[in-house]
Write a protein that holds these residues in place. Structure first.
Motif, PDB file in Angstrom:
ATOM      1  N   TYR A 251       1.150  -1.147  -0.109  1.00 21.35           N
ATOM      2  CA  TYR A 251      -0.061   0.278   0.387  1.00 21.35           C
ATOM      3  C   TYR A 251       0.916   1.112   0.610  1.00 21.35           C
ATOM      4  CZ  TYR A 251      -3.202   2.817   1.452  1.00 21.35           C
ATOM      5  OH  TYR A 251      -4.370   4.200   1.020  1.00 21.35           O
ATOM      6  N   ILE A 252       1.703   1.648   1.341  1.00 18.77           N
ATOM      7  CA  ILE A 252       2.522   2.934   1.119  1.00 18.77           C
ATOM      8  C   ILE A 252       3.495   2.881  -0.188  1.00 18.77           C
ATOM      9  CG2 ILE A 252       3.914   3.677   2.418  1.00 18.77           C
ATOM     10  CD1 ILE A 252       1.303   3.709   3.586  1.00 18.77           C
ATOM     11  N   SER A 253       3.643   1.794  -0.072  1.00 20.44           N
ATOM     12  CA  SER A 253       5.009   1.628  -1.256  1.00 20.44           C
ATOM     13  C   SER A 253       4.489   2.133  -2.781  1.00 20.44           C
ATOM     14  CB  SER A 253       5.316   0.055  -1.152  1.00 20.44           C
ATOM     15  OG  SER A 253       6.482   0.173  -0.915  1.00 20.44           O
ATOM     16  N   VAL A 254       2.928   1.927  -3.217  1.00 17.31           N
ATOM     17  CA  VAL A 254       2.620   1.867  -4.224  1.00 17.31           C
ATOM     18  C   VAL A 254       2.182   3.777  -4.418  1.00 17.31           C
ATOM     19  CG1 VAL A 254      -0.055   1.667  -5.434  1.00 17.31           C
ATOM     20  CG2 VAL A 254       1.543   0.037  -4.722  1.00 17.31           C
ATOM     21  N   VAL A 255       1.421   3.583  -3.378  1.00 14.19           N
ATOM     22  CA  VAL A 255       1.136   5.746  -2.964  1.00 14.19           C
ATOM     23  C   VAL A 255       2.249   6.005  -3.092  1.00 14.19           C
ATOM     24  CG1 VAL A 255       0.638   7.831  -1.682  1.00 14.19           C
ATOM     25  CG2 VAL A 255      -1.431   4.851  -1.580  1.00 14.19           C
ATOM     26  N   GLY A 256       3.250   6.024  -2.067  1.00 13.06           N
ATOM     27  CA  GLY A 256       4.297   7.009  -2.929  1.00 13.06           C
ATOM     28  C   GLY A 256       5.244   6.731  -4.052  1.00 13.06           C
ATOM     29  N   THR A 257       5.395   5.715  -4.799  1.00 10.88           N
ATOM     30  CA  THR A 257       5.765   5.336  -6.114  1.00 10.88           C
ATOM     31  C   THR A 257       5.375   6.669  -6.892  1.00 10.88           C
ATOM     32  OG1 THR A 257       6.460   3.163  -5.759  1.00 10.88           O
ATOM     33  CG2 THR A 257       6.629   3.936  -7.969  1.00 10.88           C
ATOM     34  N   SER A 258       3.407   5.901  -6.495  1.00  7.58           N
ATOM     35  CA  SER A 258       2.895   7.330  -7.956  1.00  7.58           C
ATOM     36  C   SER A 258       3.269   8.401  -7.848  1.00  7.58           C
ATOM     37  CB  SER A 258       1.573   7.009  -6.775  1.00  7.58           C
ATOM     38  OG  SER A 258       0.938   5.490  -7.406  1.00  7.58           O
ATOM     39  N   TYR A 259       3.511   9.090  -6.150  1.00  9.45           N
ATOM     40  CA  TYR A 259       3.659  10.372  -6.258  1.00  9.45           C
ATOM     41  C   TYR A 259       5.144  10.661  -6.780  1.00  9.45           C
ATOM     42  CZ  TYR A 259       5.339  14.861  -4.162  1.00  9.45           C
ATOM     43  OH  TYR A 259       5.880  16.207  -3.716  1.00  9.45           O
ATOM     44  N   MET A 260       5.535   9.733  -6.965  1.00  9.98           N
ATOM     45  CA  MET A 260       7.326  10.267  -7.028  1.00  9.98           C
ATOM     46  C   MET A 260       7.424   9.972  -8.342  1.00  9.98           C
ATOM     47  SD  MET A 260       9.050  10.827  -4.631  1.00  9.98           S
ATOM     48  CE  MET A 260       9.161  10.373  -2.701  1.00  9.98           C
ATOM     49  N   ASP A 292       5.228  -6.848 -10.791  1.00 11.26           N
ATOM     50  CA  ASP A 292       5.199  -7.295 -10.368  1.00 11.26           C
ATOM     51  C   ASP A 292       3.907  -7.898  -8.817  1.00 11.26           C
ATOM     52  OD1 ASP A 292       6.949  -9.466  -8.246  1.00 11.26           O
ATOM     53  OD2 ASP A 292       6.893  -7.738  -6.934  1.00 11.26           O
ATOM     54  N   ALA A 293       3.615  -6.706  -8.431  1.00 12.35           N
ATOM     55  CA  ALA A 293       2.275  -6.234  -7.139  1.00 12.35           C
ATOM     56  C   ALA A 293       1.047  -7.306  -7.922  1.00 12.35           C
ATOM     57  CB  ALA A 293       2.302  -5.159  -7.016  1.00 12.35           C
ATOM     58  N   VAL A 294       0.980  -7.269  -9.248  1.00 13.85           N
ATOM     59  CA  VAL A 294      -0.523  -7.711  -9.933  1.00 13.85           C
ATOM     60  C   VAL A 294      -0.028  -8.920 -10.281  1.00 13.85           C
ATOM     61  CG1 VAL A 294      -1.437  -7.784 -12.162  1.00 13.85           C
ATOM     62  CG2 VAL A 294      -0.631  -5.062 -11.430  1.00 13.85           C
ATOM     63  N   ILE A 295       0.520  -9.634 -10.572  1.00 13.35           N
ATOM     64  CA  ILE A 295       0.769 -10.676 -10.342  1.00 13.35           C
ATOM     65  C   ILE A 295       1.022 -11.707  -8.983  1.00 13.35           C
ATOM     66  CG2 ILE A 295       2.114 -10.724 -12.082  1.00 13.35           C
ATOM     67  CD1 ILE A 295       4.764 -11.700 -10.971  1.00 13.35           C
ATOM     68  N   ASN A 296       1.723 -11.082  -8.203  1.00 14.49           N
ATOM     69  CA  ASN A 296       1.644 -11.459  -6.892  1.00 14.49           C
ATOM     70  C   ASN A 296      -0.425 -11.386  -5.880  1.00 14.49           C
ATOM     71  OD1 ASN A 296       4.080 -11.991  -6.097  1.00 14.49           O
ATOM     72  ND2 ASN A 296       4.484 -10.095  -5.549  1.00 14.49           N
ATOM     73  N   CYS A 297      -0.903 -10.418  -6.753  1.00 12.29           N
ATOM     74  CA  CYS A 297      -1.939 -10.422  -6.058  1.00 12.29           C
ATOM     75  C   CYS A 297      -2.990 -11.161  -6.582  1.00 12.29           C
ATOM     76  CB  CYS A 297      -2.455  -9.022  -6.303  1.00 12.29           C
ATOM     77  SG  CYS A 297      -4.848  -8.637  -6.123  1.00 12.29           S
ATOM     78  N   ASN A 298      -2.729 -11.237  -8.510  1.00 13.61           N
ATOM     79  CA  ASN A 298      -2.979 -12.458  -8.727  1.00 13.61           C
ATOM     80  C   ASN A 298      -3.204 -14.028  -8.542  1.00 13.61           C
ATOM     81  OD1 ASN A 298      -5.002 -10.806 -10.540  1.00 13.61           O
ATOM     82  ND2 ASN A 298      -3.003 -10.809 -12.015  1.00 13.61           N
ATOM     83  N   ASN A 299      -1.934 -14.214  -7.855  1.00 16.36           N
ATOM     84  CA  ASN A 299      -1.755 -15.602  -7.708  1.00 16.36           C
ATOM     85  C   ASN A 299      -2.760 -15.745  -6.002  1.00 16.36           C
ATOM     86  OD1 ASN A 299      -0.467 -18.165  -8.044  1.00 16.36           O
ATOM     87  ND2 ASN A 299       0.755 -16.832  -5.961  1.00 16.36           N
TER      88      ASN A 299
END
Length: 381
Positions: A251-260, A292-299
């Motif tokens: 969660y936090i990594s995705v939000v921070g990465t989107s802002y960057m 990578d987040a998508v394939i982990n979630c889909n798994n």
């Protein structure tokens, strides 16, 4: 023919030892999982310096601005939060590997036993293993490239910070990869038991329409009952494995990465004083991070889907024409009661379950919080 899947898993096994993420040993040929002085001492020798260095660096000297040479306060705060949570997650991962060593050993033993029961599982998960290996290796390599690119403009303390963050990134990436591989194995195992259950259901339905009750009929019902008991044991083992797994969030990594990403687009690499090469590497890493987040979630979602299919197959028992053998009926009832008593749930840190609905809500929250950060940046910077 070269068994590249086995070689790849063996390489991951060795890599776990090298970075100190494994503090016990196992033998895939015999299914034996055990501790040894050699492995324990080596893991302590690796984990202790890493932990001490992390605590020292972030308490005595901390400079989070290693990529952007020119950054505003909001950038620094976001980077501090992202780095802090990632470091904390890495330390907790290492600590849990010692506190929960017995639990991890049981999990590895269950994984090996499932594999020994169905050796052809490797053929079902080979492309998933290759895909995950590619993402993990590429992301680690790109992080090394970003760190090397930043070395020229950093001092000794900052270089130590880069090394610390790289070590934590490697540990977290490998821990997530291990989780993915176990879930991939569970997913393949569900496919196998669903196929076996489908055959048992079809033959039981056919037998239920037969009028004769001779010895051959009873023998066949007993055979199907034995098959159901084996399916029930494997499904129970899968439930136990899922409960032992620990899940980490993006969660936090995705939000921070989107802002960057927005910051690079808004200010440009010239204003942030980063090179074109660094921008390209960062963009590729961010893309791989999201994939990578998508394939982990889909798994994990596929595991839930296969479990739902398993329940749907059991519900077909209601369309049987007549009463079958008592033992076969009891086996069906026992399997259904087992599912009712222990429903399959995948939770994130024990707080909320993973479902398509909760993932959609999380995505909405990520987008909303990313917009808040962007609006704050637009107004005050």
């Amino acid at each position: 023919m070269v068994d590249w899947v086995g070689l790849l898993l063996r390489a991951v096994h060795i890599y776990c030892y090298l970075i100190g993420l494994s503090n016990f040993e196992y033998d895939c040929r015999t299914g034996r999982v055990f501790t040894s002085w050699r492995c324990t001492i080596y893991a302590l020798m690796v984990n202790t310096p890493i932990s001490i260095t992390i605590v020292y660096y972030f308490t005595v000297h901390s400079n989070t601005n290693i990529i952007f040479q020119s950054a505003n306060k909001l950038h620094e705060y976001v980077i501090i939060i992202m780095s802090g949570l990632k470091i904390a997650a890495g330390l907790i991962t290492l600590l849990n590997r010692w506190l929960q060593r017995d639990q991890m050993m049981r999990l590895v033993k269950d994984v090996i036993r499932l594999y020994m029961i169905n050796p052809h599982l490797k053929n079902l998960i080979r492309w998933g293993i290759l895909l995950k290996a590619f993402f993990s290796f590429a992301m680690d390599l790109l992080q090394v490239a970003l760190s090397v690119d930043a070395l020229d403009r950093q001092g000794t303390a900052e270089i130590m910070g880069l090394v610390v963050k790289l070590c934590v990134s490697f540990i977290m990436n490998l821990a997530i990869s291990q989780h993915f591989l176990v879930m991939l194995l569970i997913r393949a195992q569900y496919r196998i038991i669903n196929g076996k259950l489908r055959k048992v259901i079809e033959e039981s339905r056919r037998l239920s329409f037969l009028q004769q009750r001779n010895g051959a009929f009873m023998t066949r019902c007993c055979y199907l009952s034995d098959q159901l008991e084996v399916i029930g044991e494997v499904q129970s083992k899968i439930q136990s494995m899922v409960r032992q797994l620990a899940y980490s969030g993006y969660y936090i990594s995705v939000v921070g990465t989107s802002y960057m990403c927005y910051s690079v687009y808004k200010y440009g690499h010239h204003n942030l004083k980063i090179s074109v090469q660094t921008s390209i590497i960062a963009c590729i890493w961010i893309t791989l991070f999201y994939l990578d987040a998508v394939i982990n979630c889909n798994n994990m979602l596929y595991v839930l889907k296969h479990h739902k299919d398993f329940l749907g197959l059991l519900e077909e028992r209601t369309v049987f024409a007549s009463t079958l053998d008592v033992r076969l009926e009891e086996s069906f009832e026992s399997l259904q009661l087992q599912i009712v008593r222990n429903p399959l749930k995948i939770n994130v840190m024990g707080m909320f379950p993973i479902t398509r609905g909760t993932i959609a809500a999380m995505l909405g929250s990520i987008i909303l919080n990313s917009i808040f950060l962007i609006q704050f940046d637009m107004e005050y910077f």
